[in-house]
Structure formats: structure tokens, C-alpha cells
Motif scaffolding. Structure first.
Motif, short mmCIF file in Angstrom:
data_model
loop_
_atom_site.label_atom_id
_atom_site.label_comp_id
_atom_site.label_asym_id
_atom_site.label_seq_id
_atom_site.Cartn_x
_atom_site.Cartn_y
_atom_site.Cartn_z
N GLY A 97 15.44 -37.31 75.49
CA GLY A 97 14.11 -36.96 75.03
C GLY A 97 13.06 -37.10 76.11
N ASN A 98 11.84 -36.82 75.74
CA ASN A 98 10.73 -36.81 76.69
C ASN A 98 9.91 -38.08 76.50
OD1 ASN A 98 8.88 -35.89 78.57
ND2 ASN A 98 7.72 -34.68 77.09
N LEU A 99 10.45 -39.21 76.97
CA LEU A 99 9.80 -40.51 76.78
C LEU A 99 8.85 -40.79 77.94
CD1 LEU A 99 9.51 -43.23 75.30
CD2 LEU A 99 11.47 -44.05 76.64
N ARG A 100 7.58 -41.01 77.63
CA ARG A 100 6.62 -41.34 78.67
C ARG A 100 5.69 -42.45 78.17
NH1 ARG A 100 6.61 -36.93 75.18
NH2 ARG A 100 4.61 -35.86 75.01
N TYR A 101 5.21 -43.22 79.13
CA TYR A 101 4.33 -44.37 78.86
C TYR A 101 2.98 -44.16 79.50
CZ TYR A 101 8.29 -47.11 77.13
OH TYR A 101 9.35 -47.58 76.40
N SER A 102 1.95 -44.70 78.87
CA SER A 102 0.62 -44.69 79.45
C SER A 102 -0.11 -45.95 79.00
CB SER A 102 -0.15 -43.42 79.06
OG SER A 102 -1.34 -43.32 79.82
N TRP A 103 -1.41 -46.00 79.23
CA TRP A 103 -2.19 -47.20 78.91
C TRP A 103 -3.64 -46.81 78.67
CZ3 TRP A 103 1.25 -46.61 82.92
CH2 TRP A 103 0.73 -46.05 84.10
N GLY A 104 -4.29 -47.58 77.81
CA GLY A 104 -5.68 -47.31 77.47
C GLY A 104 -6.21 -48.36 76.52
N GLN A 136 7.20 -39.96 72.49
CA GLN A 136 8.61 -39.56 72.55
C GLN A 136 8.74 -38.11 72.11
OE1 GLN A 136 11.59 -41.50 73.30
NE2 GLN A 136 12.50 -39.47 73.26
N GLY A 137 9.54 -37.33 72.84
CA GLY A 137 9.78 -35.95 72.45
C GLY A 137 8.51 -35.11 72.48
N THR A 138 8.28 -34.37 71.42
CA THR A 138 7.11 -33.48 71.35
C THR A 138 5.97 -34.08 70.54
OG1 THR A 138 8.04 -32.37 69.41
CG2 THR A 138 8.56 -31.43 71.58
N SER A 139 6.02 -35.37 70.28
CA SER A 139 4.98 -36.03 69.48
C SER A 139 3.59 -35.80 70.08
CB SER A 139 5.25 -37.53 69.40
OG SER A 139 4.19 -38.20 68.75
N ALA A 140 2.62 -35.54 69.20
CA ALA A 140 1.24 -35.32 69.65
C ALA A 140 0.46 -36.62 69.75
CB ALA A 140 0.53 -34.37 68.69
N ASN A 141 0.97 -37.67 69.13
CA ASN A 141 0.22 -38.92 69.05
C ASN A 141 0.86 -40.01 69.90
OD1 ASN A 141 -1.59 -37.81 67.09
ND2 ASN A 141 -0.03 -38.18 65.51
N TRP A 142 0.02 -40.89 70.45
CA TRP A 142 0.50 -42.06 71.16
C TRP A 142 0.78 -43.18 70.16
CZ3 TRP A 142 1.69 -41.80 76.21
CH2 TRP A 142 1.15 -40.75 76.95
N SER A 143 1.79 -43.99 70.44
CA SER A 143 2.17 -45.08 69.56
C SER A 143 2.33 -46.37 70.35
CB SER A 143 3.50 -44.77 68.85
OG SER A 143 3.42 -43.56 68.13
N GLU A 144 2.33 -47.50 69.64
CA GLU A 144 2.62 -48.77 70.28
C GLU A 144 4.11 -48.84 70.57
OE1 GLU A 144 1.23 -51.95 67.87
OE2 GLU A 144 -0.88 -51.39 68.03
N PRO A 145 4.51 -49.49 71.67
CA PRO A 145 5.93 -49.57 72.02
C PRO A 145 6.77 -50.18 70.91
CG PRO A 145 4.57 -50.29 73.85
CD PRO A 145 3.65 -50.13 72.67
N GLU A 146 8.02 -49.68 70.80
CA GLU A 146 8.92 -50.18 69.76
C GLU A 146 9.37 -51.61 70.04
OE1 GLU A 146 12.06 -47.37 69.31
OE2 GLU A 146 10.75 -45.81 68.51
N THR A 147 9.45 -51.99 71.30
CA THR A 147 9.67 -53.39 71.65
C THR A 147 8.40 -53.91 72.29
OG1 THR A 147 10.45 -53.16 73.91
CG2 THR A 147 12.08 -52.83 72.16
N ALA A 148 8.13 -55.18 72.09
CA ALA A 148 6.87 -55.75 72.56
C ALA A 148 6.90 -56.05 74.06
CB ALA A 148 6.58 -57.03 71.79
N THR A 149 8.07 -55.92 74.69
CA THR A 149 8.16 -56.40 76.07
C THR A 149 8.76 -55.41 77.06
OG1 THR A 149 10.33 -57.40 75.64
CG2 THR A 149 8.39 -58.79 75.31
#
Length: 200
Positions: free
Chosen positions: A145-152, A124-137
Motif C-alpha cells: 500500500g501507499n503508507l506515508r507519514y507526516s506531522w502537524g 494508508q492507500g488512497t485515504s483522503a484523511n490523516w489519522s493517528e498512528p496505529e501504534t503509539a511508538t
């Protein structure tokens, strides 16, 4: 002395190109919904539909997506999907005579990269780190903001590169109480979302 003007040419040569597509096409037709099957004083959740975003790349690459709600102004307040009514997780599904019809959520499944199951992560925004989603589903939309999703494999490892990425989702459509809808005539649903592909 003669006047002059400049022509500027820009562009970027990228090492790979990727093509996104939805399995079964990009139209989800919910069909005819009898008004008698809808609740007058509370929301009605319609039959869920499974959809999958598939991305094929010319070379192995990590990627992310942003989701834009093109009908955000029609999202009906109070619609609940998977226990949440947060605006960022509910997409608009159209309106009639100034009345918002309802909304829908996008419940994400287990992504895969070249056949390897992966975990969903976000920034979210300018965060440098990836996080787990705030909701599980639910997949959030980029409404602020700059919200983007990825996977790994993990948030620490970050997005996983690959040539074939699949991102399964379940569309959860909801119609609001019909007491405020003019159900004496046909009402057309009109949801629209854009999935923006980001090269990482």
C-alpha cells in the motif's frame, strides 16, 4: 514518405526544494557485539541509538515521508519491538548462511516544524484523511500500500508547512536467538532503509 519518431520532454517546476539528511550521518555503527552477551534461546535487544531526520527547505512547505526496507527479505519472524511483531514495523538487519539475524524497529519521537513541536500522522492507500498512528511508538514501512507519514498540529489540520523539519527516532536493534546462528565466526549486520521525501 519518410518514417518519423517523436521525442517527448517532461518535467515539473516546483515552488520549493527540500534537502533531507540524518544528523551525524546516515551510518549507524553498532560496533562489536560479543556473542557471549547474546541470548541463545530468545531475542536480545541491543543498545538503542538515537537518530534524527532533518529536512531543510528553500521555502515553507508541508511534506511527508515513506520508508522502504531494503533488507525486508532478511527480517527474522518473531522479532518483537515495543510489544509488536507485525511485519510492517520490523525491518531486516541481514542474514548469514541463509539464517536471518534479527531485525530492528524505528521508534519515533516528537517532530518539530520551524521549532514548533508537532504530532505524527499517517495515511494508508488512497485515504483522503490523516489519522493517528496505529501504534503509539513505531514507524511502519511501506511494504504494502501507499503508507506515508507526516506531522502537524492535529490530524484535522493536516501536515504543517515549514522550512526546517526535524523527525527524531530511536533505532531499536534486536538479534534473534543465537542457537540458529553460526557464531563461530564474525557475523556482519546489514540493515538498510530508504526515506523517501514527498512534497504535499
Amino acid at each position: 514518405m519518410a518514417d518519423s519518431t517523436d521525442l517527448t520532454i517532461t518535467g515539473t517546476i516546483i515552488p520549493t526544494s527540500c534537502t533531507p539528511a540524518f544528523s551525524g550521518g546516515n551510518l549507524v555503527d553498532l560496533g562489536n557485539i560479543p556473542a557471549a552477551s547474546l541470548n541463545r534461546d530468545r531475542q536480545t535487544e541491543l543498545t538503542n541509538r538515537n537518530i534524527t531526520l532533518s529536512v531543510s527547505c528553500s521555502a515553507s512547505a508541508p511534506m511527508a515521508i515513506k520508508v522502504h526496507d531494503n533488507q525486508a527479505h532478511t527480517q527474522r519472524p518473531g522479532i518483537v519491538v515495543d510489544g509488536t511483531d507485525w511485519k510492517m514495523y520490523i525491518f531486516g538487519i541481514g542474514e548469514v548462511d541463509g539464517n536471518k539475524i534479527g531485525g530492528y524497529g524505528l521508534r519515533f519521537g516528537k517532530p518539530s516544524v520551524d521549532g514548533e513541536l508537532s504530532s505524527v500522522m499517517y495515511k494508508q492507500g488512497t485515504s483522503a484523511n490523516w489519522s493517528e498512528p496505529e501504534t503509539a511508538t513505531l514507524l511502519g514501512k511501506n511494504y504494502e500500500g501507499n503508507l506515508r507519514y507526516s506531522w502537524g498540529r492535529s490530524t484535522a489540520a493536516g501536515p504543517l508547512p515549514g522550512m526546517v523539519h526535524t523527525f527524531p527516532m530511536t533505532l531499536v536493534p534486536v538479534i534473534g536467538p543465537t542457537s540458529s546462528l553460526p557464531i563461530t565466526s564474525d557475523i556482519s549486520l546489514n540493515g538498510s532503509a530508504t526515506f523517501e521525501l514527498l512534497y504535499l
